[in-house]
Scaffold this motif. Sequence first.
Motif: not given
Length: 846
Positions: A208-214, A243-250
Amino acid sequence: MKLVAGNIYVHKDQLDGLDPMVKEAVREALQLTPITDWSDFDLVRYTDKLDEFSFLSYSSFLEDAFPRLLKSHKVQLSKRSVSFRDYRDSSNPPILHRKELFSVFDSELLEKWSALTLALEEVGAFDEPLKIGFQNQWVKTLHAKGFYVDGHHLLPLANQDSLVDRITLIESNGSMVQRHLTALTRYALSAPVQQLIRCGLLMKESSFFDYGCGRGDDLRALLDNGYQAGGWDPHFANEQVIYEADVVNLGFVLNVIEDPLERSLALKKALKLAQKVLSVGVMVANENNVSGTPYADGVLTSRQTFQKYFSQQEFIDYLFAQTGLMPFPVAPGICLLFKDEDVEQRFLLGRQTSRSVVAEGFHYRREQRIRERVPRPRAVKQSIFEANRELLDELWEQTLILGREPMPEELLNLSQLIDVFGSLKRAFKLNWNNQNATEFELASKQRLEDLTVYFAMEKFRQQRPYKDQPTRLKTDVKYFFGSLRSAQDAGFSLLKSVPDLKSLWEDAKRGAECGVGFFDESTDQYFIPADKLSFQQPIVRACVGCAAALYGDAASSSLIKVHIRSSKVTFLTYDDFYGKPIPLLVQRVKINLKTLRMDVFTYDGPFTPIPLLEKSRFLSEGDQGFLEQFNFDIRLREEGFFEHEFDVLSFETIQKFLHDACLQISGFDLLLVDKAPDVGAPCGRYLMFRDFFLCGETQAKFQIFNLPKQVETYRAYYLLAKNVLDPLIDYFGPIKLTYGFCGSKLRPLIKKRVSHDRDQHASFEKKRNGEFVCSRGGAACDFIVEHEDMYEVAEWVAGNTPVDRLYFHGSDRPIHISYKLVPDGEFYQVEESDSGKQLTKKLIFS
């Protein structure tokens, strides 16, 4: 004949002996129902108002100690309306106690039933009548007492272990609906991440990667719970590796970027990082949040920050235009974009796959069988089926879940099955010969409906055809439809039936009859608890599915309202739907299926949250907490709450109404307030507490500060005013109180001879030793209606109110009345003899 909480129950064989007026009303009500055969009901339930009648059908009325309610036809004569409720598939139906009160049966049966009731009374099984009206709670009550009923005999449980096991079994399986949340602390996660977990897309084995995780709140919560999570933010975590991940959150990033080009680049960068799915969250416009100074395509807030508020359709269109991928809403302002077609199809299929009620019921019975299994002596030969029952039951459960025979690759224990039975075919044959075929037919029908709804939703979204399908879906299509084209045709046919209001109305009515929703006859609106959507009829599911294509995951709401006449669907979200007796509405999202317009209403700030009343209407009797909610709603109705007119209905006005009645909400109960009301507070609709406490010649003469010490006394006088004096004043006009409450300071000054231990003027006051002054309870007062014959007043009170005791002293003198929760209904005339002695005799009004 049986009387319970104001309802009269009569066996059908007792109808001929009823009063002619009652008998005629029953006949008229019965004609409105579809009942044509006398055997289609056992009992009639009605009230003395002769307006509402219910015709009740029970299981094995003579044989069962506590017959289960199977069917109920409820008639309201004044509205000429009939509603039907089918309890045959209920996991927790209402049951009937005290059959001996229906004295139309032979003496041997009545003696047997009476003996069981007497035995139950002796062990205290009826001590809490509000907790024993439904099957599961009744069994639990008996087990808590250490007993169970076999036939018509009360027997002790064998040991404490079995008692605990049985109670645990009831508590954990009393409802087919499981409402456990994820183990993660809910408040620690943002809404987009919650939805990823809810939808089964973010698991501990996923990256999991949080793009803009605050500030990283989501990341800390996920890492603390064993997830593989990382993130980056330009302000708070710009040193972190992207980095790339299965699940990304924006999550809630796009709405704070004022530059449209930069906004687009952020979205495309996040999508490039996602290997399987990207979750995108934005702020959604509602009635009270679009405020600030216009700037670019959004607003500048009072804190000089930029906010872009999207409508749901604008958000979906924006994502599609920027990425070329079909967005899937899971909640207002939250959409998913899939990079992996297989994951996308599994997600969509999962949304339309209901929990198999048949499989869950079988699983419950299987677990119970394992718990109660008794080892057989070695000498007793078992059949192959019985010897391998546990293994075959596991296979049968999987068969019920799929609605078809599992393929070899779908079985985790394939090798064990082949080792034991030689072939999978033989294992299946043993099950077909020994298991319940009707069970399979129901499970197969349910699975077919799931798949049809899935293909209907695929057609509604006008989705591009997938290059390939998951193996399980291919197998399902071949088994249930024969071909993909046939499956798509079935889905399209269901979709075309959604605008057919008659079919939608019929499916909604059927859902209500089965107890998985509530149908409002006056408005043709159908209410569905969100976690019961999968139990609905196909057309209802397809209708809600069309609305959910714009709204998102219907399960993220609390209650769904289908407006059948206007083709609208409203998703209602409450602050704690199952945890509060009166939950508060926090969001309402209405979708017009004709125009596909979505309106969002958020209840915060200046907008008063709307309380949900009579929540038990929307629950099934098998739901955990149903009985507590049901009894709470009854208590609220008994307090006259639903006849009260509120200028503004809010939780605060509800609390004030209850406080005026000396009550407060505690959990799912109404308890006495901790502190007594002010003496100037209303006591009923016309009087105040001071009118009862500071009245009478003796009190006025000695200026006694005659106030109760017990809160129960305030409550008793409130009930006296509400149930007896308010109706009296409605009819005769103002009254004059001549004697009310008698406290410890006033009591010694009352010169007339009074037996204080029976004097209800003392109400619930206590002696120094803690015992009640008066053993009768309740409250009493004396009053007169000026310019009225007090005999006529007394006669009216006796015939029209639930008065406890009434003492008539003469046509021009005050009468004494009292009230308590279970009134005795006794009336007396008091006369004075020539010697001055008071003579009391029973008074019978003509």
